[in-house]
Design a protein around this motif. Structure first.
Motif, PDB file in Angstrom:
ATOM      1  N   LEU A 124      -0.990   4.577  -1.635  1.00  0.00           N
ATOM      2  CA  LEU A 124      -2.431   4.496  -1.396  1.00  0.00           C
ATOM      3  C   LEU A 124      -2.677   4.195   0.079  1.00  0.00           C
TER       4      LEU A 124
ATOM      5  N   ASP B 261      -6.708   6.602  -9.338  1.00  0.00           N
ATOM      6  CA  ASP B 261      -5.605   7.468  -8.928  1.00  0.00           C
ATOM      7  C   ASP B 261      -4.306   7.043  -9.603  1.00  0.00           C
TER       8      ASP B 261
ATOM      9  N   LYS C 291     -14.065  -1.302  -9.678  1.00  0.00           N
ATOM     10  CA  LYS C 291     -12.623  -1.522  -9.802  1.00  0.00           C
ATOM     11  C   LYS C 291     -12.348  -2.598 -10.843  1.00  0.00           C
TER      12      LYS C 291
ATOM     13  N   LYS D 251     -11.088   3.504  -6.512  1.00  0.00           N
ATOM     14  CA  LYS D 251     -10.583   4.878  -6.481  1.00  0.00           C
ATOM     15  C   LYS D 251      -9.059   4.885  -6.500  1.00  0.00           C
ATOM     16  N   GLY D 252      -8.444   3.884  -5.898  1.00  0.00           N
ATOM     17  CA  GLY D 252      -6.994   3.739  -5.963  1.00  0.00           C
ATOM     18  C   GLY D 252      -6.534   3.415  -7.373  1.00  0.00           C
TER      19      GLY D 252
ATOM     20  N   SER E 264       0.829  -1.207   0.000  1.00  0.00           N
ATOM     21  CA  SER E 264       0.000   0.000   0.000  1.00  0.00           C
ATOM     22  C   SER E 264       0.866   1.260   0.000  1.00  0.00           C
TER      23      SER E 264
ATOM     24  N   GLN F  43      -9.266   3.959  -1.321  1.00  0.00           N
ATOM     25  CA  GLN F  43      -8.175   3.687  -2.260  1.00  0.00           C
ATOM     26  C   GLN F  43      -7.687   2.247  -2.188  1.00  0.00           C
TER      27      GLN F  43
END
Length: 193
Positions: free
Chosen positions: A54, A87, A183, A83-84, A49, A62
């Motif tokens: 993230l 990003d 996702k 959302k990660g 991570s 994320q």
């Protein structure tokens, strides 16, 4: 604390060891079952991570640290949120837009793949019904684009097949199904980017 010298080596420059420690403690407080996981699996998931930049288990959605049983042993699995994924895709500088949407049974929806792909989605103004499809789209700065569509049935099968933590009580497939579905279709669409 014993692992801190090794952890420092693995952290990107934007995350200090102190911030990493706060993220770890916050994750343990928000999801107490993580305390039962093997320390190495927990630290490994946290490092993944951190290396991606993230934040796990926060309202940002994320990324997630998910406790699950693996051959009787509790382990921690890192899982990126949609959302990660967005990003990370925007970080490459070539993306103009990335979106994911849920289609409900009362929406107008049609799509076609092939040499002249088409995707039309007109959400119902009220009483949209239950989710039926999910799709992810992207458009690059040079005009390239693509999309991926999956039915709810296909999404259920995909989640059961590819998510190790699907059956965990802490799985985001149970707590944030639509986020995980989004996702998945973004990831499928970006394969062609």
């Amino acid at each position: 604390k014993a692992m801190m010298p090794e952890i420092k080596k693995g952290l990107p420059s934007v995350i200090t060891p102190e911030r990493f420690t706060r993220i770890a403690l916050s994750s343990l407080n928000n999801t107490p079952a993580l305390r039962k996981c093997s320390p190495m699996s927990f630290i490994s998931a946290l490092l993944t991570s951190a290396q991606l930049g993230l934040e796990p288990n926060t309202p940002l959605g994320q990324a997630y640290l998910i406790p699950f049983k693996n051959k009787g042993q509790m382990e921690c699995q890192f899982q990126i949120g949609y959302k990660g994924m967005i990003d990370l895709a925007y970080r490459n500088g070539q993306m103009q837009t990335i979106q994911a949407h849920t289609v409900y049974e009362n929406d107008i929806f049609e799509y076609e793949y092939g040499l002249e792909p088409k995707l039309i989605h007109k959400p119902a103004s009220a009483d949209r019904g239950e989710p039926t499809f999910f799709y992810g789209i992207f458009k690059t700065l040079n005009g390239g684009f693509g999309f991926s569509v999956m039915s709810k049935t296909d999404m259920d099968l995909y989640a059961k097949t590819y998510s190790k933590a699907f059956d965990s009580d802490y799985s985001p497939w149970k707590t944030n199904y639509e986020e995980m579905a989004k996702k998945t279709v973004i990831k499928q669409a970006l394969k062609y980017a």
